[in-house]
Design an enzyme around this catalytic site. Structure first.
Site, PDB file in Angstrom:
ATOM      1  N   LEU F  75       6.427  -7.634  -4.990  1.00 30.82           N
ATOM      2  CA  LEU F  75       7.368  -8.381  -5.816  1.00 30.82           C
ATOM      3  C   LEU F  75       7.989  -7.544  -6.929  1.00 30.82           C
ATOM      4  O   LEU F  75       8.710  -8.072  -7.778  1.00 30.82           O
ATOM      5  CB  LEU F  75       6.692  -9.637  -6.357  1.00 30.82           C
ATOM      6  CG  LEU F  75       6.094 -10.524  -5.247  1.00 30.82           C
ATOM      7  CD1 LEU F  75       5.370 -11.705  -5.841  1.00 30.82           C
ATOM      8  CD2 LEU F  75       7.137 -10.975  -4.243  1.00 30.82           C
ATOM      9  N   HIS F  77      10.652  -5.083  -8.596  1.00 31.00           N
ATOM     10  CA  HIS F  77      12.069  -4.795  -8.408  1.00 31.00           C
ATOM     11  C   HIS F  77      12.259  -3.311  -8.116  1.00 31.00           C
ATOM     12  O   HIS F  77      11.535  -2.486  -8.661  1.00 31.00           O
ATOM     13  CB  HIS F  77      12.833  -5.155  -9.684  1.00 31.00           C
ATOM     14  CG  HIS F  77      12.785  -6.618  -9.992  1.00 31.00           C
ATOM     15  ND1 HIS F  77      11.709  -7.201 -10.623  1.00 31.00           N
ATOM     16  CD2 HIS F  77      13.664  -7.614  -9.738  1.00 31.00           C
ATOM     17  CE1 HIS F  77      11.931  -8.507 -10.742  1.00 31.00           C
ATOM     18  NE2 HIS F  77      13.103  -8.791 -10.214  1.00 31.00           N
ATOM     19  N   ASP F 126      -8.793  12.728  -2.216  1.00 29.19           N
ATOM     20  CA  ASP F 126      -8.598  13.340  -0.900  1.00 29.19           C
ATOM     21  C   ASP F 126      -8.946  14.833  -0.932  1.00 29.19           C
ATOM     22  O   ASP F 126      -9.558  15.362  -0.009  1.00 29.19           O
ATOM     23  CB  ASP F 126      -7.140  13.134  -0.472  1.00 29.19           C
ATOM     24  CG  ASP F 126      -6.872  13.647   0.927  1.00 29.19           C
ATOM     25  OD1 ASP F 126      -7.694  13.387   1.829  1.00 29.19           O
ATOM     26  OD2 ASP F 126      -5.836  14.309   1.139  1.00 29.19           O
TER      27      ASP F 126
END
Lengths: 157, 157, 157, 157, 157, 157
Positions: F75, F77, F126
């Site tokens: 949601l 923008h 990672d």
């Protein structure tokens, strides 16, 4: 009838059917260079050896772009790349970039290596452009590939 | 201290703050060419004029890549491009690609034009690679830009 | 020489070559929690059980993010995930998120599970941030993995 | 308990585990049409045969969208598509689009064919919208699929 | 000369220059429906009201797709959407989807509303396809738009 | 009625309409840390100062992720970020990451800063995971924001 494998007999683009091809170990190496002024070159390489975030950013951008090849080049197959590496070689008036990609798959990885090299070079351009608006990217080409039906291939020079 | 605007005083990469820059009309034009054999050239251009899905695919790929510039080049700002166009000019042993991008914004669109040209050229490479493994992409460079504090600029030749 | 497998002997990042690794069934489960006020927690979970679009949006965002791991984490291999699921467990002052990913492949899916959990948590943060600016995301970690040469592994607590 | 395979017994969405499914050759063909005025149709098809950049752009957009299916449809598995093609058939007051995708894999490619057709149709819409605001996209559906446990399937009409 | 604004006088696609257009408040509403069996409909809507993760997933997918419009439709401008919402209306043998997008900008958001509706419908298809292979997506069209030089527009029925 | 601004009165998610909000200069700073063994910490930071491709890769990944926030968080923008920077502070048993994003716009950039920090931390994970499977990411939170109707805000400690 078109001689281009990516176009059908009517000239329409399609993603070529590779379902019948063999899974083999395939690799490709591509190179290219970016020509720049001595000032730009010194700023990017910080001396004799390529180091610092300029080169690191270009390397990361190239590796990430290799993974995006199927998203950028319309008729490329999405591929499960198994290795990508990029080297940077400072030359007198240029930085040479060499990108290698490989996998076990049904189709070659030339476009992945070429895309990695191209985006690494564009990232160097972006780094240097405030210093030197006259940079030029040259000589992007395949230098070697292995695997597949057509076998190994090396650029002649 | 780094001379590269994309690196801070410690050499760390950042996306440069452009909040204080003026919104002006900015455009950039970049070019590059792909050198290929007469056979590859004829297959892609289908004669004298560039037409058919090979050129169309490269054009679409280049336009779409212009919109992905901020995703590909790590320190580029995401931009609201207002126009992108790409021309293809067949030459004796090459196809020359010219890409133009523009917007009203706070930062230049050189990288968008260069990325569009590069990906259009890579797409032509992909089209022709089954015919000609020795193609080469050359001379990717900015040829003109307008707008911004530094004003208009044209490549000298 | 670097001890980090993602860097070569010169410290340069590369996507590690996994071509020689075995295809085995691999799965990974990661967790994390978002701490929030009672008001935020009630609004998101709408009572005892997590339901409503807040949780559903976070679940979908996490699943979609798992598929984007190779695009977000520079040196991750692109993977063909075969299953992803995400659970939400409301606690007294937090929501705990548990994400599991799996596939048959040559490399582990820890990063996919961790990325799914992280983006699901960020989506909950986005949902709640108008109510509570002091939320905190904590304890993102691997809790179990199976498959691969190193075998099964579970977090000790 | 939900009858929807994409939801678990609590109604929570997940990416279904396909690890136990067989790798088989799978293909799917989907169609749809865009209804438009004679003027719009003539402009896009430039006469009797579909040609020019309007159709080419829609074809490329559809092929590229097939590769993005796993990114767009939340619970779709990321797939290594091996072939995608899209045909355009002008009709009296419409253009019919037929998209086919295939691979050797553990899960079907219906969504890939449907997504390719949908985005090709939306691209035609975008092309024609300045001429005709009343266009309509209709009849997007699967017309055939092959492979997988459920075997071959064809739409009845 | 082409009547299509997206093609230049030679029929070549380009992203139309909108730099001279005014920034105005613009909105667009699009609809479409997916026809399915009573069984499929009941499973997705779980009774009278649309709820559960099936509808929520389709809603999120549609909203996220609206933001990807410029990535999917080749000649669409990248836009800074300011609002997107999607409604689901169960009918006797179908679910009707209505998507609305808006912004203050130089170009309309019809394609954003249409893309949101299309991807929401495809997500419902994906949810229901194990139950019902004969679903059909119909009637994707613009129902209203406001703003821009051409002013407000509503579909006649 | 929902207290969550991202849900409407029926609990349905939507992208909140920000068209009426003022364009102001907005910035947000978020932090988080990754706890690791001394061995992992030494390998990543190569001594006292963070340098080398491990940190550079995490920095680039975080900056690129900030630009992808609208793609990851359903949601949010899509925003035209004007600046992004990320700092890495080695601590005794952790690396602290601080990310700052800013723009002139109608909506805040908290999620952009939080996403940048999260993905930078995941990239460090990672890098280190082959050495240390017990790493943990903790304390992801907003530490300051400026601009907007609610004005400036700082975390209390």
């Amino acid at each position: 009838m078109s001689k281009l494998t990516h176009l059908d007999e009517d000239g329409a683009a399609h993603m070529v059917d590779v379902s019948g091809k063999l899974v083999t170990r395939r690799s490709a190496t591509a190179e290219g260079r970016i020509l720049m002024t001595a000032e730009g070159l010194a700023a990017i390489t910080q001396g004799d050896l390529p180091k610092g975030d300029a080169i690191a950013a270009a390397r990361i951008a190239g590796i990430m772009a290799a993974k995006k090849t199927g998203e950028l080049i319309p008729l490329c197959h999405p591929l499960g790349l198994e290795a990508v590496s990029i080297e940077f070689h400072p030359e007198d008036d240029a930085i040479r970039v060499v990108a290698t990609a490989s996998l076990n798959g049904k189709t070659g990885v030339e476009m992945e290596a070429l895309t990695a090299a191209s985006v690494a070079l564009l990232t160097l351009y972006d780094m240097g452009k405030a210093l030197d608006e006259g940079m030029r990217i040259d000589g992007i080409r395949l230098i070697a590939k292995t695997g597949g039906k057509s076998g190994d291939w090396h650029a002649r020079d």
